[in-house]
Motif scaffolding. Structure first.
Motif, PDB file in Angstrom:
ATOM      1  N   GLY A  98       0.778  -1.214  -0.030  1.00  0.00           N
ATOM      2  CA  GLY A  98      -0.192   0.053  -0.088  1.00  0.00           C
ATOM      3  C   GLY A  98       0.889   1.271  -0.039  1.00  0.00           C
ATOM      4  O   GLY A  98       0.707   2.095  -0.632  1.00  0.00           O
ATOM      5  N   TRP A 101       2.695   1.798  -3.627  1.00  0.00           N
ATOM      6  CA  TRP A 101       1.663   2.218  -4.551  1.00  0.00           C
ATOM      7  C   TRP A 101       1.220   3.710  -4.386  1.00  0.00           C
ATOM      8  O   TRP A 101       1.344   4.380  -5.457  1.00  0.00           O
ATOM      9  CB  TRP A 101       0.302   1.385  -4.285  1.00  0.00           C
ATOM     10  CG  TRP A 101      -0.559   1.544  -5.449  1.00  0.00           C
ATOM     11  CD1 TRP A 101      -1.271   2.674  -5.534  1.00  0.00           C
ATOM     12  CD2 TRP A 101      -0.932   0.818  -6.743  1.00  0.00           C
ATOM     13  NE1 TRP A 101      -2.062   2.793  -6.738  1.00  0.00           N
ATOM     14  CE2 TRP A 101      -1.951   1.793  -7.406  1.00  0.00           C
ATOM     15  CE3 TRP A 101      -0.007  -0.455  -7.283  1.00  0.00           C
ATOM     16  CZ2 TRP A 101      -2.244   1.168  -8.909  1.00  0.00           C
ATOM     17  CZ3 TRP A 101      -0.637  -0.595  -8.407  1.00  0.00           C
ATOM     18  CH2 TRP A 101      -1.510   0.099  -9.243  1.00  0.00           C
ATOM     19  N   GLU A 102       1.030   3.986  -3.183  1.00  0.00           N
ATOM     20  CA  GLU A 102       0.712   5.514  -2.853  1.00  0.00           C
ATOM     21  C   GLU A 102       1.915   6.391  -3.287  1.00  0.00           C
ATOM     22  O   GLU A 102       1.814   7.547  -3.830  1.00  0.00           O
ATOM     23  CB  GLU A 102       0.362   5.524  -1.603  1.00  0.00           C
ATOM     24  CG  GLU A 102      -1.165   5.053  -1.058  1.00  0.00           C
ATOM     25  CD  GLU A 102      -1.437   4.668   0.181  1.00  0.00           C
ATOM     26  OE1 GLU A 102      -2.447   4.343   0.740  1.00  0.00           O
ATOM     27  OE2 GLU A 102      -0.401   5.094   0.990  1.00  0.00           O
ATOM     28  N   PRO A 109      -4.681   2.377  -3.745  1.00  0.00           N
ATOM     29  CA  PRO A 109      -4.060   0.854  -4.288  1.00  0.00           C
ATOM     30  C   PRO A 109      -5.302   0.286  -4.728  1.00  0.00           C
ATOM     31  O   PRO A 109      -6.557   0.573  -4.728  1.00  0.00           O
ATOM     32  CB  PRO A 109      -3.677   0.393  -2.991  1.00  0.00           C
ATOM     33  CG  PRO A 109      -3.244   1.464  -1.743  1.00  0.00           C
ATOM     34  CD  PRO A 109      -4.494   2.508  -2.283  1.00  0.00           C
ATOM     35  N   ILE A 125       4.780  -1.464  -8.380  1.00  0.00           N
ATOM     36  CA  ILE A 125       5.603  -1.290  -7.171  1.00  0.00           C
ATOM     37  C   ILE A 125       6.838  -1.712  -7.002  1.00  0.00           C
ATOM     38  O   ILE A 125       7.554  -1.660  -6.143  1.00  0.00           O
ATOM     39  CB  ILE A 125       4.578  -2.125  -6.152  1.00  0.00           C
ATOM     40  CG1 ILE A 125       4.618  -3.499  -6.608  1.00  0.00           C
ATOM     41  CG2 ILE A 125       3.318  -1.544  -6.001  1.00  0.00           C
ATOM     42  CD1 ILE A 125       4.009  -4.490  -5.628  1.00  0.00           C
ATOM     43  N   TRP A 140      -1.046  -8.504  -0.652  1.00  0.00           N
ATOM     44  CA  TRP A 140      -2.285  -7.578  -0.582  1.00  0.00           C
ATOM     45  C   TRP A 140      -3.496  -8.045  -0.908  1.00  0.00           C
ATOM     46  O   TRP A 140      -4.689  -7.909  -0.339  1.00  0.00           O
ATOM     47  CB  TRP A 140      -1.782  -6.489  -1.895  1.00  0.00           C
ATOM     48  CG  TRP A 140      -2.900  -5.457  -1.941  1.00  0.00           C
ATOM     49  CD1 TRP A 140      -3.690  -5.452  -2.896  1.00  0.00           C
ATOM     50  CD2 TRP A 140      -2.868  -4.223  -1.386  1.00  0.00           C
ATOM     51  NE1 TRP A 140      -4.473  -4.335  -2.881  1.00  0.00           N
ATOM     52  CE2 TRP A 140      -4.049  -3.577  -1.731  1.00  0.00           C
ATOM     53  CE3 TRP A 140      -2.477  -3.729  -0.144  1.00  0.00           C
ATOM     54  CZ2 TRP A 140      -4.716  -2.455  -1.309  1.00  0.00           C
ATOM     55  CZ3 TRP A 140      -2.879  -2.549   0.172  1.00  0.00           C
ATOM     56  CH2 TRP A 140      -3.961  -1.878  -0.370  1.00  0.00           C
ATOM     57  N   TYR A 180      -7.292   0.008   4.768  1.00  0.00           N
ATOM     58  CA  TYR A 180      -7.009  -0.591   3.261  1.00  0.00           C
ATOM     59  C   TYR A 180      -8.255  -1.611   3.313  1.00  0.00           C
ATOM     60  O   TYR A 180      -8.736  -2.045   2.107  1.00  0.00           O
ATOM     61  CB  TYR A 180      -5.735  -1.181   3.111  1.00  0.00           C
ATOM     62  CG  TYR A 180      -4.780  -0.501   2.899  1.00  0.00           C
ATOM     63  CD1 TYR A 180      -4.739   0.721   1.840  1.00  0.00           C
ATOM     64  CD2 TYR A 180      -3.483  -0.593   3.761  1.00  0.00           C
ATOM     65  CE1 TYR A 180      -3.594   1.765   1.889  1.00  0.00           C
ATOM     66  CE2 TYR A 180      -2.572   0.330   3.448  1.00  0.00           C
ATOM     67  CZ  TYR A 180      -2.469   1.439   2.777  1.00  0.00           C
ATOM     68  OH  TYR A 180      -1.531   2.240   2.771  1.00  0.00           O
TER      69      TYR A 180
END
Length: 340
Positions: A98, A101-102, A109, A125, A140, A180
C-alpha cells in the motif's frame, strides 16, 4: 479418496504451487459439506502446515476453508497459531504494498477484493520494493482471506488469543491495515480482547467495590451490560433492576433476537483518572492502577441506549464476581481515584 487424502492433496498442491490447486479447491469445499467434525479435526494439522508455508495467495484459501470448518464445529486450536502468525506476516507485506503504491502513483491502491494480481500492478510497485514486490502483491490480495479466517480463530479460541506474544504490536499493525480493508479493524479489536483479566469495580456513591474476572468481552457495551446483570438488584450489589436473563444471554453466548431489543445503561463508567470509559471502546482501554484495571461507577449523566448483542457473535463471554469489598477494605484505593 478419503476426505483426509483430498485435503492432503490440496495442501501439497498449494505448497508447490501446482496448477491442480484450482481443481482440488472446489473438491475440498464440496467434500467439506458432508465431512464430519472428526474428519475436519483430523485434517486441521495438515491444513495448518499449508497455511503457514504456502504462498499467501494459496495459503489464504486454505485459511478460509479452515475458518469455515471452525464455524461448523471443528476445533480452532490446531490451525489458530498458523492463521494468526501468517496474518501478521501478510499484513506487513500488504502495508508495504500500500505504501509503495501510494508513493508511486499518489492514488488509492487496487481494490484487493475486486481486482487481481497483474503485470501492470507488479510493474508499479517493483521500483519501490525490488525483490519483495511479488510477495507484497500476493499478500495484498490475500489479506481479506487471512483477515476473515483470523476473525473466526480469534473469536473461538481463547487459548490462541492468550498464547500470542506482541499482541499490542499485532493490533497496531492491524489498525494500520484497516484503512485498506475494513475487516482488519475487527482483527485489531479481537487482538485486544482480555481473558481471565481481573478488574476492580468501585461504586463511588457507596464506597464499596467488587473484584471481577472477565473474558471474551468484545467492547464496553458488553462489559457495561454484564456488569449490570451481575451487580444491579443482586444481593450485596447495587440498587436497580438488572437486565432480563434473555438480554444478558445475548451478551454472553446467545444470538440476539430479531429487532434486536434496545437496552439502557445504569451508570457512567469512568477510569481511575476520572476519564470516561466509552462504550465504543474495549476493556483493554481501561488503565491500571498498581497493576489492576480500575472501573468506577457513577450515576448516569444522561440516558444511553444501545441494541442487545455482541460485537463478535462467535465469541462467548464471561464475567464473574469474585468478591465484594466494604468501604473499610478500600481506604487505600480512593486516594488513587480522581474525583468525578
Amino acid at each position: 479418496m478419503t476426505f483426509l487424502q483430498v485435503c492432503d492433496g490440496l495442501v501439497r498442491a498449494a505448497l508447490v504451487e501446482d496448477q491442480s490447486f484450482s481443481d482440488l479447491l472446489p473438491q475440498v469445499m464440496r467434500a467439506s459439506e458432508t465431512a464430519s467434525a472428526t474428519d475436519k479435526d483430523a485434517a486441521m494439522p495438515r491444513m495448518a502446515e499449508g497455511i503457514a508455508e504456502a504462498p499467501p495467495n494459496l495459503g489464504g484459501w486454505l485459511a478460509v476453508i479452515a475458518g469455515a470448518w471452525i464455524e461448523h464445529g471443528a476445533d480452532p486450536v490446531p490451525v489458530g497459531r498458523a492463521v494468526v502468525e501468517r496474518l501478521t506476516e501478510v499484513t506487513a507485506s500488504a502495508l508495504a504494498f500500500g505504501s509503495a503504491w501510494e508513493e508511486a502513483t499518489g492514488g488509492k491502491p487496487p481494490d484487493m477484493q475486486e481486482e487481481q494480481p497483474s503485470q501492470t500492478i507488479f510493474d508499479t510497485i517493483a521500483p519501490k520494493l525490488a525483490d519483495g514486490a511479488v510477495s507484497a502483491m500476493m499478500s495484498w490480495f490475500a489479506l481479506p482471506q487471512f483477515a476473515m479466517a483470523a476473525c473466526t480463530v480469534l473469536s473461538t479460541a481463547p487459548s490462541v488469543r492468550a498464547g500470542l506474544t506482541d499482541r499490542d504490536f499485532r493490533a497496531f499493525a492491524a489498525g494500520q491495515a484497516a484503512k485498506y480493508h475494513h475487516q482488519m479493524e475487527h482483527v485489531q479489536r479481537l487482538l485486544q480482547v482480555l481473558d481471565d483479566e481481573r478488574l476492580l469495580v468501585l461504586d463511588r456513591a457507596g464506597r464499596r467495590g467488587w473484584t471481577i474476572t472477565i473474558g471474551g468481552i468484545g467492547d464496553n457495551f458488553q462489559l457495561h451490560t454484564l456488569l449490570a446483570g451481575a451487580l444491579a438488584g443482586r444481593p450485596g450489589g447495587l440498587p436497580g433492576t438488572p437486565p432480563a436473563p434473555e438480554i444478558i444471554a445475548c451478551f454472553l453466548d446467545a444470538d440476539a433476537p430479531p429487532g434486536p431489543p434496545v437496552i439502557s445503561s445504569p451508570w457512567d463508567l469512568v477510569d481511575a483518572r476520572g476519564e470516561p470509559v466509552y462504550n465504543e471502546g474495549v476493556p483493554a482501554d481501561i488503565p491500571a492502577v498498581n497493576g489492576t484495571r480500575v472501573l468506577v461507577l457513577d450515576p448516569p449523566s444522561y440516558q444511553r441506549t444501545f441494541p442487545a448483542g455482541r460485537r463478535f457473535p462467535l465469541m462467548p463471554a464471561t464475567l464473574k464476581v469474585d468478591g465484594m469489598h466494604l468501604p473499610e477494605d478500600l481506604t487505600g484505593w480512593w486516594p488513587h481515584i480522581a474525583p468525578r
